[in-house]
Design an enzyme around this catalytic site. Structure first.
Site, PDB file in Angstrom:
ATOM      1  N   TYR A  31      -9.678   5.762   6.798  1.00  0.00           N
ATOM      2  CA  TYR A  31      -9.785   6.041   8.108  1.00  0.00           C
ATOM      3  C   TYR A  31     -10.849   7.197   8.117  1.00  0.00           C
ATOM      4  CZ  TYR A  31      -5.598   3.857   9.491  1.00  0.00           C
ATOM      5  OH  TYR A  31      -4.621   2.682   9.746  1.00  0.00           O
ATOM      6  N   TYR A  35       3.470   6.704   9.878  1.00  0.00           N
ATOM      7  CA  TYR A  35       2.669   5.607   9.574  1.00  0.00           C
ATOM      8  C   TYR A  35       3.301   4.437   8.845  1.00  0.00           C
ATOM      9  CZ  TYR A  35      -1.704   3.279   8.090  1.00  0.00           C
ATOM     10  OH  TYR A  35      -2.740   2.033   8.324  1.00  0.00           O
ATOM     11  N   HIS A  40       0.976  -1.355  -0.037  1.00  0.00           N
ATOM     12  CA  HIS A  40       0.106  -0.107  -0.077  1.00  0.00           C
ATOM     13  C   HIS A  40       0.858   1.114   0.020  1.00  0.00           C
ATOM     14  CE1 HIS A  40      -4.206  -1.402   1.214  1.00  0.00           C
ATOM     15  NE2 HIS A  40      -3.713  -2.434   0.476  1.00  0.00           N
ATOM     16  N   LYS A  77      -0.119   0.548  14.779  1.00  0.00           N
ATOM     17  CA  LYS A  77       1.286   0.472  15.505  1.00  0.00           C
ATOM     18  C   LYS A  77       1.774  -0.522  16.462  1.00  0.00           C
ATOM     19  CE  LYS A  77       3.194   3.394  12.987  1.00  0.00           C
ATOM     20  NZ  LYS A  77       3.213   2.779  11.731  1.00  0.00           N
ATOM     21  N   PRO A 120      -5.347   1.042  18.343  1.00  0.00           N
ATOM     22  CA  PRO A 120      -4.892   0.721  17.059  1.00  0.00           C
ATOM     23  C   PRO A 120      -4.963   1.596  16.137  1.00  0.00           C
ATOM     24  CG  PRO A 120      -7.386  -0.114  17.921  1.00  0.00           C
ATOM     25  CD  PRO A 120      -6.663   0.349  18.890  1.00  0.00           C
TER      26      PRO A 120
HETATM   27  P1  RFL Z   1       0.426 -10.835  22.321  1.00  0.00           P
HETATM   28  O1  RFL Z   1      -0.141 -11.057  20.639  1.00  0.00           O
HETATM   29  O2  RFL Z   1      -0.606 -10.668  23.141  1.00  0.00           O
HETATM   30  O3  RFL Z   1       1.066 -12.220  22.449  1.00  0.00           O
HETATM   31  C1  RFL Z   1       1.561 -12.835  23.857  1.00  0.00           C
HETATM   32  C2  RFL Z   1       1.452 -14.036  24.072  1.00  0.00           C
HETATM   33  O4  RFL Z   1       1.769 -14.565  25.414  1.00  0.00           O
HETATM   34  C3  RFL Z   1       0.960 -15.456  25.900  1.00  0.00           C
HETATM   35  N1  RFL Z   1       0.867 -15.552  27.136  1.00  0.00           N
HETATM   36  C4  RFL Z   1       1.670 -16.197  28.015  1.00  0.00           C
HETATM   37  N2  RFL Z   1       2.445 -17.262  27.858  1.00  0.00           N
HETATM   38  C5  RFL Z   1       3.184 -17.863  28.716  1.00  0.00           C
HETATM   39  N3  RFL Z   1       2.524 -17.487  29.872  1.00  0.00           N
HETATM   40  C6  RFL Z   1       1.898 -16.538  30.375  1.00  0.00           C
HETATM   41  N4  RFL Z   1       1.760 -16.135  31.802  1.00  0.00           N
HETATM   42  C7  RFL Z   1       1.506 -15.813  29.332  1.00  0.00           C
HETATM   43  N5  RFL Z   1       0.544 -14.635  29.324  1.00  0.00           N
HETATM   44  C8  RFL Z   1       0.232 -14.681  27.767  1.00  0.00           C
HETATM   45  C9  RFL Z   1      -0.476 -15.101  25.136  1.00  0.00           C
HETATM   46  O5  RFL Z   1      -1.271 -16.188  24.883  1.00  0.00           O
HETATM   47  C10 RFL Z   1       0.085 -14.641  23.807  1.00  0.00           C
HETATM   48  O6  RFL Z   1      -0.032 -15.701  22.605  1.00  0.00           O
HETATM   49  O7  RFL Z   1       1.677  -9.741  22.152  1.00  0.00           O
HETATM   50  P2  RFL Z   1       3.050  -9.504  21.334  1.00  0.00           P
HETATM   51  O8  RFL Z   1       3.602 -10.826  20.673  1.00  0.00           O
HETATM   52  O9  RFL Z   1       3.677  -8.592  21.989  1.00  0.00           O
HETATM   53  O10 RFL Z   1       2.588  -8.707  19.923  1.00  0.00           O
HETATM   54  C11 RFL Z   1       1.642  -7.549  20.164  1.00  0.00           C
HETATM   55  C12 RFL Z   1       0.568  -7.671  18.978  1.00  0.00           C
HETATM   56  O11 RFL Z   1      -0.366  -8.682  19.286  1.00  0.00           O
HETATM   57  C13 RFL Z   1      -0.410  -6.476  19.191  1.00  0.00           C
HETATM   58  O12 RFL Z   1       0.321  -5.095  19.500  1.00  0.00           O
HETATM   59  C14 RFL Z   1      -1.087  -6.058  17.970  1.00  0.00           C
HETATM   60  O13 RFL Z   1      -2.296  -7.009  17.591  1.00  0.00           O
HETATM   61  C15 RFL Z   1      -1.899  -4.695  17.943  1.00  0.00           C
HETATM   62  N6  RFL Z   1      -3.051  -4.284  16.894  1.00  0.00           N
HETATM   63  C16 RFL Z   1      -2.092  -3.926  15.602  1.00  0.00           C
HETATM   64  N7  RFL Z   1      -0.898  -3.609  15.553  1.00  0.00           N
HETATM   65  C17 RFL Z   1      -0.298  -3.457  14.408  1.00  0.00           C
HETATM   66  O14 RFL Z   1       0.894  -3.041  14.403  1.00  0.00           O
HETATM   67  N8  RFL Z   1      -1.059  -3.100  13.216  1.00  0.00           N
HETATM   68  C18 RFL Z   1      -2.489  -3.315  13.231  1.00  0.00           C
HETATM   69  O15 RFL Z   1      -3.206  -3.090  12.365  1.00  0.00           O
HETATM   70  C19 RFL Z   1      -3.136  -3.553  14.372  1.00  0.00           C
HETATM   71  N9  RFL Z   1      -4.277  -3.695  14.739  1.00  0.00           N
HETATM   72  C20 RFL Z   1      -4.107  -4.579  16.864  1.00  0.00           C
HETATM   73  C21 RFL Z   1      -4.930  -4.190  15.830  1.00  0.00           C
HETATM   74  C22 RFL Z   1      -4.779  -5.049  18.183  1.00  0.00           C
HETATM   75  C23 RFL Z   1      -5.998  -5.188  18.221  1.00  0.00           C
HETATM   76  N10 RFL Z   1      -6.718  -5.685  19.456  1.00  0.00           N
HETATM   77  C24 RFL Z   1      -7.509  -6.761  19.430  1.00  0.00           C
HETATM   78  C25 RFL Z   1      -6.320  -5.155  20.708  1.00  0.00           C
HETATM   79  C26 RFL Z   1      -6.129  -4.274  15.654  1.00  0.00           C
HETATM   80  C27 RFL Z   1      -6.751  -4.694  17.113  1.00  0.00           C
HETATM   81  C28 RFL Z   1      -8.393  -4.854  16.805  1.00  0.00           C
HETATM   82  C1  PHB Z   2      -6.458  -4.048  10.576  1.00  0.00           C
HETATM   83  O1  PHB Z   2      -6.564  -4.232   9.343  1.00  0.00           O
HETATM   84  O2  PHB Z   2      -6.871  -4.742  11.551  1.00  0.00           O
HETATM   85  C2  PHB Z   2      -6.086  -2.637  10.979  1.00  0.00           C
HETATM   86  C3  PHB Z   2      -5.740  -1.857   9.892  1.00  0.00           C
HETATM   87  C4  PHB Z   2      -5.001  -0.516  10.434  1.00  0.00           C
HETATM   88  C5  PHB Z   2      -5.381  -0.100  11.631  1.00  0.00           C
HETATM   89  C6  PHB Z   2      -5.894  -0.993  12.666  1.00  0.00           C
HETATM   90  C7  PHB Z   2      -6.287  -2.308  12.313  1.00  0.00           C
HETATM   91  O3  PHB Z   2      -5.015   1.325  11.812  1.00  0.00           O
END
Ligand code: RFL
Ligand code: PHB
Length: 386
Positions: A197, A381, A72, A293, A289
Protein backbone atom coordinates in the site's frame (compact mmCIF):
# COMPACT_ATOMS: atom_id res chain seq x y z
CA UNK A 1 -42.80 -21.82 -7.18
CA UNK A 2 -42.26 -22.16 -3.44
CA UNK A 3 -39.06 -22.05 -1.40
CA UNK A 4 -37.99 -21.38 2.17
CA UNK A 5 -35.49 -18.59 1.49
CA UNK A 6 -35.63 -16.59 -1.77
CA UNK A 7 -32.19 -15.08 -2.40
CA UNK A 8 -31.98 -12.03 -4.65
CA UNK A 9 -28.53 -11.80 -6.26
CA UNK A 10 -26.05 -14.49 -7.28
CA UNK A 11 -22.88 -12.67 -6.23
CA UNK A 12 -20.69 -14.01 -3.41
CA UNK A 13 -23.16 -13.10 -0.60
CA UNK A 14 -26.16 -14.78 -2.19
CA UNK A 15 -24.24 -17.86 -3.30
CA UNK A 16 -22.49 -18.37 0.04
CA UNK A 17 -25.71 -17.98 2.03
CA UNK A 18 -27.49 -20.32 -0.39
CA UNK A 19 -24.81 -22.99 -0.12
CA UNK A 20 -24.63 -22.85 3.69
CA UNK A 21 -28.43 -23.16 4.00
CA UNK A 22 -28.54 -25.92 1.37
CA UNK A 23 -26.02 -27.95 3.39
CA UNK A 24 -28.46 -27.76 6.32
CA UNK A 25 -31.39 -28.96 4.21
CA UNK A 26 -32.97 -25.50 3.95
CA UNK A 27 -34.43 -24.85 0.51
CA UNK A 28 -33.31 -21.76 -1.43
CA UNK A 29 -33.72 -20.26 -4.89
CA UNK A 30 -31.16 -17.72 -6.13
CA UNK A 31 -32.36 -15.09 -8.63
CA UNK A 32 -29.55 -13.42 -10.62
CA UNK A 33 -30.01 -10.56 -13.06
CA UNK A 34 -26.98 -11.41 -15.20
CA UNK A 35 -25.48 -14.63 -16.61
CA UNK A 36 -23.02 -16.81 -14.71
CA UNK A 37 -20.23 -15.83 -17.15
CA UNK A 38 -20.91 -12.15 -16.60
CA UNK A 39 -20.76 -12.52 -12.81
CA UNK A 40 -17.48 -14.44 -13.15
CA UNK A 41 -15.96 -11.80 -15.43
CA UNK A 42 -16.08 -9.06 -12.77
CA UNK A 43 -12.62 -8.57 -11.29
CA UNK A 44 -13.00 -7.47 -7.70
CA UNK A 45 -11.69 -8.52 -4.31
CA UNK A 46 -8.50 -10.43 -3.70
CA UNK A 47 -7.88 -10.69 0.05
CA UNK A 48 -9.96 -12.96 2.29
CA UNK A 49 -10.24 -12.93 6.07
CA UNK A 50 -10.10 -16.19 8.01
CA UNK A 51 -13.83 -15.85 8.77
CA UNK A 52 -14.68 -16.06 5.07
CA UNK A 53 -12.22 -18.92 4.54
CA UNK A 54 -13.94 -20.82 7.39
CA UNK A 55 -17.40 -20.17 5.92
CA UNK A 56 -16.25 -21.48 2.53
CA UNK A 57 -15.07 -24.65 4.26
CA UNK A 58 -18.34 -25.00 6.13
CA UNK A 59 -20.15 -24.61 2.81
CA UNK A 60 -18.03 -27.49 1.46
CA UNK A 61 -16.31 -25.18 -1.04
CA UNK A 62 -12.88 -24.71 0.52
CA UNK A 63 -10.73 -27.35 -1.19
CA UNK A 64 -9.41 -25.39 -4.17
CA UNK A 65 -8.99 -22.30 -1.98
CA UNK A 66 -6.81 -24.28 0.43
CA UNK A 67 -4.72 -25.59 -2.49
CA UNK A 68 -4.37 -22.43 -4.56
CA UNK A 69 -4.88 -19.57 -2.09
CA UNK A 70 -1.75 -17.82 -0.84
CA UNK A 71 -1.30 -17.20 2.89
CA UNK A 72 -0.10 -13.66 3.71
CA UNK A 73 1.35 -13.00 7.16
CA UNK A 74 1.78 -9.27 6.73
CA UNK A 75 1.60 -6.29 4.41
CA UNK A 76 3.95 -3.53 3.29
CA UNK A 77 3.21 0.16 3.57
CA UNK A 78 5.31 2.77 1.80
CA UNK A 79 5.48 6.56 1.89
CA UNK A 80 8.05 8.57 0.01
CA UNK A 81 11.14 6.38 -0.15
CA UNK A 82 10.32 4.55 3.07
CA UNK A 83 8.70 1.17 3.39
CA UNK A 84 7.71 -0.77 6.50
CA UNK A 85 5.86 -3.98 7.26
CA UNK A 86 2.91 -4.72 9.50
CA UNK A 87 3.09 -8.32 10.65
CA UNK A 88 -0.38 -9.81 11.04
CA UNK A 89 0.54 -13.11 12.65
CA UNK A 90 2.87 -11.48 15.17
CA UNK A 91 0.08 -9.18 16.34
CA UNK A 92 -3.00 -11.39 15.91
CA UNK A 93 -1.79 -14.97 15.21
CA UNK A 94 -3.95 -14.87 12.08
CA UNK A 95 -2.94 -14.47 8.43
CA UNK A 96 -5.14 -13.47 5.47
CA UNK A 97 -5.63 -15.45 2.25
CA UNK A 98 -4.99 -14.11 -1.24
CA UNK A 99 -7.63 -15.77 -3.45
CA UNK A 100 -9.74 -13.87 -5.97
CA UNK A 101 -13.43 -13.11 -5.57
CA UNK A 102 -13.84 -14.58 -9.08
CA UNK A 103 -12.48 -17.90 -7.79
CA UNK A 104 -14.67 -17.79 -4.65
CA UNK A 105 -17.71 -17.21 -6.86
CA UNK A 106 -16.69 -19.93 -9.32
CA UNK A 107 -16.25 -22.47 -6.47
CA UNK A 108 -19.70 -21.56 -5.11
CA UNK A 109 -21.35 -21.86 -8.54
CA UNK A 110 -19.61 -25.20 -9.15
CA UNK A 111 -20.93 -26.56 -5.84
CA UNK A 112 -24.46 -25.26 -6.24
CA UNK A 113 -27.06 -27.93 -6.90
CA UNK A 114 -30.06 -25.91 -5.67
CA UNK A 115 -32.06 -23.80 -8.10
CA UNK A 116 -30.44 -20.69 -9.64
CA UNK A 117 -32.37 -18.58 -12.14
CA UNK A 118 -30.23 -16.31 -14.37
CA UNK A 119 -31.28 -13.36 -16.53
CA UNK A 120 -34.16 -12.33 -14.27
CA UNK A 121 -35.53 -8.82 -14.51
CA UNK A 122 -38.28 -6.72 -12.93
CA UNK A 123 -37.64 -8.32 -9.54
CA UNK A 124 -40.12 -7.13 -6.92
CA UNK A 125 -40.20 -8.15 -3.26
CA UNK A 126 -43.80 -8.13 -2.05
CA UNK A 127 -45.44 -8.26 1.40
CA UNK A 128 -42.07 -8.51 3.18
CA UNK A 129 -43.74 -6.96 6.24
CA UNK A 130 -46.25 -9.85 6.46
CA UNK A 131 -45.92 -13.56 7.26
CA UNK A 132 -46.38 -14.47 3.59
CA UNK A 133 -43.79 -12.66 1.48
CA UNK A 134 -43.32 -13.41 -2.21
CA UNK A 135 -41.07 -12.31 -5.05
CA UNK A 136 -42.17 -11.62 -8.62
CA UNK A 137 -39.85 -11.37 -11.62
CA UNK A 138 -39.66 -11.94 -15.36
CA UNK A 139 -37.56 -14.43 -17.29
CA UNK A 140 -37.58 -14.07 -21.09
CA UNK A 141 -40.57 -11.77 -20.72
CA UNK A 142 -42.63 -14.36 -18.83
CA UNK A 143 -43.85 -13.33 -15.34
CA UNK A 144 -42.94 -15.64 -12.44
CA UNK A 145 -43.67 -15.76 -8.71
CA UNK A 146 -41.96 -17.41 -5.74
CA UNK A 147 -43.67 -17.72 -2.37
CA UNK A 148 -41.25 -18.00 0.54
CA UNK A 149 -40.71 -17.71 4.29
CA UNK A 150 -37.91 -15.15 4.00
CA UNK A 151 -36.17 -12.99 1.40
CA UNK A 152 -32.39 -12.40 1.50
CA UNK A 153 -31.50 -9.20 -0.36
CA UNK A 154 -27.98 -10.00 -1.64
CA UNK A 155 -28.26 -7.93 -4.84
CA UNK A 156 -25.41 -5.49 -4.34
CA UNK A 157 -25.40 -1.70 -4.21
CA UNK A 158 -27.57 -1.26 -7.35
CA UNK A 159 -30.12 -3.95 -6.47
CA UNK A 160 -33.80 -3.59 -5.62
CA UNK A 161 -33.84 -5.04 -2.10
CA UNK A 162 -32.66 -2.00 -0.20
CA UNK A 163 -35.26 0.24 -1.84
CA UNK A 164 -38.02 -2.18 -0.82
CA UNK A 165 -37.60 -0.91 2.76
CA UNK A 166 -39.84 2.16 3.05
CA UNK A 167 -38.12 5.51 3.44
CA UNK A 168 -40.02 6.06 6.67
CA UNK A 169 -38.03 3.15 8.17
CA UNK A 170 -34.74 3.34 6.28
CA UNK A 171 -31.78 5.61 7.11
CA UNK A 172 -28.74 5.94 4.88
CA UNK A 173 -25.30 7.30 5.72
CA UNK A 174 -22.88 8.11 2.93
CA UNK A 175 -19.47 9.57 2.17
CA UNK A 176 -18.27 9.89 -1.42
CA UNK A 177 -14.51 10.25 -1.92
CA UNK A 178 -13.15 12.79 -4.45
CA UNK A 179 -11.14 10.22 -6.46
CA UNK A 180 -11.33 6.71 -7.89
CA UNK A 181 -9.10 3.66 -8.35
CA UNK A 182 -7.84 2.64 -11.76
CA UNK A 183 -7.15 -1.11 -11.64
CA UNK A 184 -5.08 -3.25 -14.01
CA UNK A 185 -4.80 -7.03 -14.14
CA UNK A 186 -1.71 -8.36 -15.90
CA UNK A 187 -0.12 -11.76 -16.47
CA UNK A 188 3.13 -10.76 -14.82
CA UNK A 189 4.74 -11.92 -11.56
CA UNK A 190 3.83 -9.71 -8.57
CA UNK A 191 6.46 -7.10 -7.71
CA UNK A 192 6.70 -8.33 -4.12
CA UNK A 193 5.65 -11.41 -2.17
CA UNK A 194 3.36 -9.21 -0.08
CA UNK A 195 0.90 -6.42 -0.94
CA UNK A 196 2.29 -2.89 -1.00
CA UNK A 197 0.00 0.00 0.00
CA UNK A 198 1.80 3.14 -1.21
CA UNK A 199 1.22 6.74 -0.15
CA UNK A 200 3.04 9.07 -2.55
CA UNK A 201 3.02 12.75 -3.48
CA UNK A 202 1.29 11.73 -6.71
CA UNK A 203 -1.44 9.77 -4.94
CA UNK A 204 -2.11 6.27 -3.68
CA UNK A 205 -1.00 3.03 -5.36
CA UNK A 206 -1.54 -0.62 -4.48
CA UNK A 207 0.40 -3.67 -5.64
CA UNK A 208 -1.66 -6.82 -5.21
CA UNK A 209 -1.89 -10.21 -6.86
CA UNK A 210 -4.07 -13.20 -7.62
CA UNK A 211 -1.36 -15.87 -8.03
CA UNK A 212 2.40 -16.06 -8.79
CA UNK A 213 1.75 -15.28 -12.48
CA UNK A 214 -1.10 -12.81 -12.15
CA UNK A 215 -0.76 -9.32 -10.67
CA UNK A 216 -3.38 -6.75 -9.74
CA UNK A 217 -2.31 -3.11 -9.46
CA UNK A 218 -4.28 0.03 -8.65
CA UNK A 219 -3.55 3.75 -8.75
CA UNK A 220 -5.65 6.58 -7.35
CA UNK A 221 -7.08 8.53 -10.29
CA UNK A 222 -9.32 11.50 -10.93
CA UNK A 223 -13.07 10.90 -11.08
CA UNK A 224 -12.98 12.67 -14.44
CA UNK A 225 -10.64 10.01 -15.91
CA UNK A 226 -11.92 7.23 -18.12
CA UNK A 227 -10.19 3.93 -18.90
CA UNK A 228 -9.56 5.13 -22.47
CA UNK A 229 -7.39 7.98 -21.07
CA UNK A 230 -4.92 5.44 -19.67
CA UNK A 231 -2.72 3.43 -22.03
CA UNK A 232 -0.86 0.53 -20.45
CA UNK A 233 2.41 2.48 -20.77
CA UNK A 234 0.95 5.50 -18.99
CA UNK A 235 -0.39 3.26 -16.21
CA UNK A 236 2.94 1.51 -15.60
CA UNK A 237 4.88 4.78 -15.69
CA UNK A 238 2.54 6.35 -13.14
CA UNK A 239 2.58 3.28 -10.89
CA UNK A 240 6.40 3.31 -10.86
CA UNK A 241 6.45 6.96 -9.83
CA UNK A 242 4.34 6.13 -6.79
CA UNK A 243 6.45 3.20 -5.48
CA UNK A 244 9.76 3.27 -3.57
CA UNK A 245 12.61 3.25 -6.15
CA UNK A 246 13.74 -0.34 -5.51
CA UNK A 247 10.19 -1.66 -5.96
CA UNK A 248 9.66 0.47 -9.09
CA UNK A 249 12.84 -0.98 -10.53
CA UNK A 250 11.77 -4.56 -9.75
CA UNK A 251 8.30 -4.11 -11.28
CA UNK A 252 7.67 -6.41 -14.25
CA UNK A 253 5.23 -4.82 -16.69
CA UNK A 254 3.19 -6.38 -19.48
CA UNK A 255 -0.06 -5.96 -21.38
CA UNK A 256 -3.15 -5.42 -19.25
CA UNK A 257 -5.83 -8.11 -19.52
CA UNK A 258 -8.41 -6.02 -17.64
CA UNK A 259 -8.57 -2.33 -16.83
CA UNK A 260 -11.36 -0.58 -14.92
CA UNK A 261 -12.10 2.45 -12.77
CA UNK A 262 -14.03 2.19 -9.50
CA UNK A 263 -15.30 5.19 -7.54
CA UNK A 264 -14.76 5.13 -3.76
CA UNK A 265 -17.68 5.32 -1.37
CA UNK A 266 -18.57 4.65 2.27
CA UNK A 267 -22.26 3.82 2.71
CA UNK A 268 -24.47 2.20 5.36
CA UNK A 269 -28.22 1.47 5.38
CA UNK A 270 -30.07 0.95 8.64
CA UNK A 271 -31.85 -1.27 9.55
CA UNK A 272 -30.66 -4.35 7.67
CA UNK A 273 -33.95 -6.14 8.32
CA UNK A 274 -37.50 -5.18 7.49
CA UNK A 275 -40.09 -7.81 8.39
CA UNK A 276 -39.05 -10.93 6.51
CA UNK A 277 -36.51 -9.19 4.29
CA UNK A 278 -32.83 -9.24 5.29
CA UNK A 279 -30.14 -7.20 3.50
CA UNK A 280 -26.71 -8.77 3.11
CA UNK A 281 -23.39 -7.46 1.74
CA UNK A 282 -23.13 -4.57 -0.71
CA UNK A 283 -26.95 -4.27 -0.75
CA UNK A 284 -26.64 -2.78 2.75
CA UNK A 285 -23.18 -1.21 2.88
CA UNK A 286 -20.17 -0.17 0.81
CA UNK A 287 -16.60 0.52 1.93
CA UNK A 288 -13.75 2.04 -0.06
CA UNK A 289 -11.49 -0.86 -1.15
CA UNK A 290 -8.49 0.32 0.94
CA UNK A 291 -8.14 -2.50 3.47
CA UNK A 292 -10.02 -5.12 1.41
CA UNK A 293 -13.14 -5.20 3.52
CA UNK A 294 -16.12 -5.29 1.09
CA UNK A 295 -16.38 -9.00 0.39
CA UNK A 296 -15.25 -9.87 3.89
CA UNK A 297 -18.00 -7.77 5.45
CA UNK A 298 -20.53 -9.37 3.11
CA UNK A 299 -19.29 -12.68 4.53
CA UNK A 300 -19.80 -11.58 8.14
CA UNK A 301 -23.41 -10.62 7.32
CA UNK A 302 -23.87 -14.05 5.76
CA UNK A 303 -22.52 -15.63 8.95
CA UNK A 304 -25.04 -13.83 11.20
CA UNK A 305 -27.97 -14.44 8.86
CA UNK A 306 -27.06 -18.09 8.32
CA UNK A 307 -26.89 -18.68 12.08
CA UNK A 308 -30.21 -16.90 12.61
CA UNK A 309 -32.03 -18.84 9.86
CA UNK A 310 -30.51 -22.10 11.01
CA UNK A 311 -31.76 -21.50 14.55
CA UNK A 312 -35.19 -20.63 13.16
CA UNK A 313 -35.52 -23.80 11.07
CA UNK A 314 -33.73 -26.22 13.39
CA UNK A 315 -34.77 -24.99 16.86
CA UNK A 316 -37.86 -22.93 16.09
CA UNK A 317 -36.49 -19.79 17.77
CA UNK A 318 -36.32 -16.29 16.30
CA UNK A 319 -33.57 -14.84 18.57
CA UNK A 320 -30.92 -15.00 15.84
CA UNK A 321 -32.97 -13.39 13.08
CA UNK A 322 -34.30 -10.81 15.55
CA UNK A 323 -30.73 -9.83 16.50
CA UNK A 324 -29.46 -9.90 12.87
CA UNK A 325 -29.62 -6.22 11.99
CA UNK A 326 -28.12 -5.02 15.25
CA UNK A 327 -25.33 -7.61 15.28
CA UNK A 328 -24.39 -7.13 11.66
CA UNK A 329 -24.43 -3.33 11.90
CA UNK A 330 -22.24 -3.28 15.03
CA UNK A 331 -19.48 -4.98 13.02
CA UNK A 332 -20.22 -3.07 9.81
CA UNK A 333 -19.63 0.30 11.47
CA UNK A 334 -16.25 -0.81 12.84
CA UNK A 335 -15.24 -1.93 9.35
CA UNK A 336 -16.51 1.37 7.92
CA UNK A 337 -14.28 3.17 10.41
CA UNK A 338 -11.23 1.12 9.51
CA UNK A 339 -11.70 1.50 5.73
CA UNK A 340 -12.29 5.24 6.10
CA UNK A 341 -9.22 5.60 8.33
CA UNK A 342 -6.95 3.60 6.02
CA UNK A 343 -8.24 5.51 2.97
CA UNK A 344 -7.62 8.83 4.73
CA UNK A 345 -4.09 7.73 5.63
CA UNK A 346 -3.09 6.64 2.14
CA UNK A 347 -4.65 9.02 -0.43
CA UNK A 348 -4.04 12.53 -1.67
CA UNK A 349 -7.21 14.61 -1.27
CA UNK A 350 -7.76 17.63 -3.56
CA UNK A 351 -8.45 19.94 -0.60
CA UNK A 352 -5.58 18.74 1.62
CA UNK A 353 -3.69 21.63 3.23
CA UNK A 354 0.00 21.57 4.19
CA UNK A 355 -1.20 20.99 7.76
CA UNK A 356 -3.28 17.97 6.69
CA UNK A 357 -0.28 16.52 4.84
CA UNK A 358 1.94 16.88 7.90
CA UNK A 359 -0.69 15.14 10.04
CA UNK A 360 -0.93 12.32 7.50
CA UNK A 361 2.83 11.91 7.56
CA UNK A 362 2.91 11.95 11.35
CA UNK A 363 0.28 9.23 11.41
CA UNK A 364 2.31 7.11 8.96
CA UNK A 365 5.42 7.59 11.11
CA UNK A 366 3.49 6.66 14.22
CA UNK A 367 2.22 3.50 12.54
CA UNK A 368 5.73 2.63 11.33
CA UNK A 369 7.27 2.96 14.77
CA UNK A 370 4.52 1.98 17.21
CA UNK A 371 3.71 -1.64 17.98
CA UNK A 372 0.30 -0.83 19.48
CA UNK A 373 -0.71 1.09 16.35
CA UNK A 374 0.44 -1.81 14.19
CA UNK A 375 -1.47 -4.26 16.37
CA UNK A 376 -4.66 -2.20 15.96
CA UNK A 377 -4.19 -2.10 12.23
CA UNK A 378 -3.42 -5.83 12.02
CA UNK A 379 -6.53 -6.75 14.06
CA UNK A 380 -8.73 -4.81 11.69
CA UNK A 381 -6.96 -6.02 8.55
CA UNK A 382 -7.19 -9.74 9.38
CA UNK A 383 -10.81 -9.22 10.38
CA UNK A 384 -12.59 -8.39 13.63
CA UNK A 385 -14.18 -11.42 15.32
CA UNK A 386 -17.77 -12.32 14.35
P1 RFL B 1 -22.22 -8.18 -5.60
O1 RFL B 1 -20.94 -8.86 -5.83
O2 RFL B 1 -22.45 -6.85 -6.18
O3 RFL B 1 -23.35 -9.18 -6.11
C1 RFL B 1 -24.69 -8.78 -6.24
C2 RFL B 1 -25.32 -9.63 -7.33
O4 RFL B 1 -26.70 -9.26 -7.45
C3 RFL B 1 -27.04 -9.13 -8.83
N1 RFL B 1 -28.20 -8.23 -8.92
C4 RFL B 1 -29.46 -8.66 -9.05
N2 RFL B 1 -29.97 -9.88 -9.16
C5 RFL B 1 -31.32 -9.98 -9.30
N3 RFL B 1 -32.14 -8.90 -9.33
C6 RFL B 1 -31.66 -7.65 -9.22
N4 RFL B 1 -32.47 -6.61 -9.24
C7 RFL B 1 -30.27 -7.49 -9.08
N5 RFL B 1 -29.47 -6.41 -8.94
C8 RFL B 1 -28.22 -6.88 -8.84
C9 RFL B 1 -25.77 -8.61 -9.48
O5 RFL B 1 -25.74 -8.90 -10.87
C10 RFL B 1 -24.70 -9.36 -8.69
O6 RFL B 1 -24.36 -10.59 -9.30
O7 RFL B 1 -22.54 -8.05 -4.03
P2 RFL B 1 -22.18 -9.06 -2.81
O8 RFL B 1 -22.54 -10.48 -3.17
O9 RFL B 1 -22.76 -8.45 -1.60
O10 RFL B 1 -20.59 -9.04 -2.73
C11 RFL B 1 -19.92 -7.87 -2.37
C12 RFL B 1 -18.54 -7.82 -3.02
O11 RFL B 1 -18.68 -8.07 -4.41
C13 RFL B 1 -17.82 -6.49 -2.80
O12 RFL B 1 -18.01 -6.04 -1.47
C14 RFL B 1 -16.29 -6.59 -3.04
O13 RFL B 1 -16.01 -6.88 -4.39
C15 RFL B 1 -15.57 -5.29 -2.65
N6 RFL B 1 -14.14 -5.33 -2.93
C16 RFL B 1 -13.27 -6.00 -2.10
N7 RFL B 1 -13.72 -6.65 -1.01
C17 RFL B 1 -12.86 -7.36 -0.21
O14 RFL B 1 -13.32 -7.94 0.81
N8 RFL B 1 -11.51 -7.47 -0.50
C18 RFL B 1 -10.97 -6.85 -1.57
O15 RFL B 1 -9.77 -7.03 -1.83
C19 RFL B 1 -11.84 -6.05 -2.41
N9 RFL B 1 -11.36 -5.41 -3.49
C20 RFL B 1 -13.62 -4.67 -4.06
C21 RFL B 1 -12.22 -4.72 -4.30
C22 RFL B 1 -14.45 -3.97 -4.92
C23 RFL B 1 -13.90 -3.32 -6.03
N10 RFL B 1 -14.80 -2.64 -6.89
C24 RFL B 1 -14.90 -2.91 -8.26
C25 RFL B 1 -15.83 -1.82 -6.30
C26 RFL B 1 -11.66 -4.08 -5.37
C27 RFL B 1 -12.49 -3.34 -6.23
C28 RFL B 1 -11.84 -2.62 -7.37
C1 PHB C 1 -7.14 -6.64 -4.78
O1 PHB C 1 -6.26 -7.50 -4.86
O2 PHB C 1 -7.97 -6.46 -5.68
C2 PHB C 1 -7.17 -5.79 -3.58
C3 PHB C 1 -6.32 -6.06 -2.52
C4 PHB C 1 -6.33 -5.26 -1.39
C5 PHB C 1 -7.19 -4.18 -1.33
C6 PHB C 1 -8.07 -3.91 -2.37
C7 PHB C 1 -8.05 -4.72 -3.51
O3 PHB C 1 -7.17 -3.39 -0.23
Amino acid sequence: MKTQVAIIGGGPSGLLLGQLLHKRGIDTVVLERKTRDYVLSRIRAGVLEQGLVDLMEEAGCGDRMQREGIRHDGTLISYGDQMFRVDFTEHTSRPVMVYGQTEVTRDLYDARTAKTVFNVDQVRICDADTDAPYVTYNVDGAPQRIDCDFVAGCDGFHGVSRNTIPLSVRREYEKVYPFGWLGVLSETPPVNEELIYANSDRGFALCSMRNPQLSRYYIQCSLADSVADWTDDAFWAELKRRLPPDQAQALVTGPSIEKSIAPLRSFVTEPMRWGRLFLCGDAAHIVPPTGAKGLNTAASDVHYLYQGLRQYYEDGVTDGIDAYSEQALARVWKVERFSWWFSSLMHRYPDQSEFDLRIQRAELEFLRSNAAAQAAMAQNYVGLPY
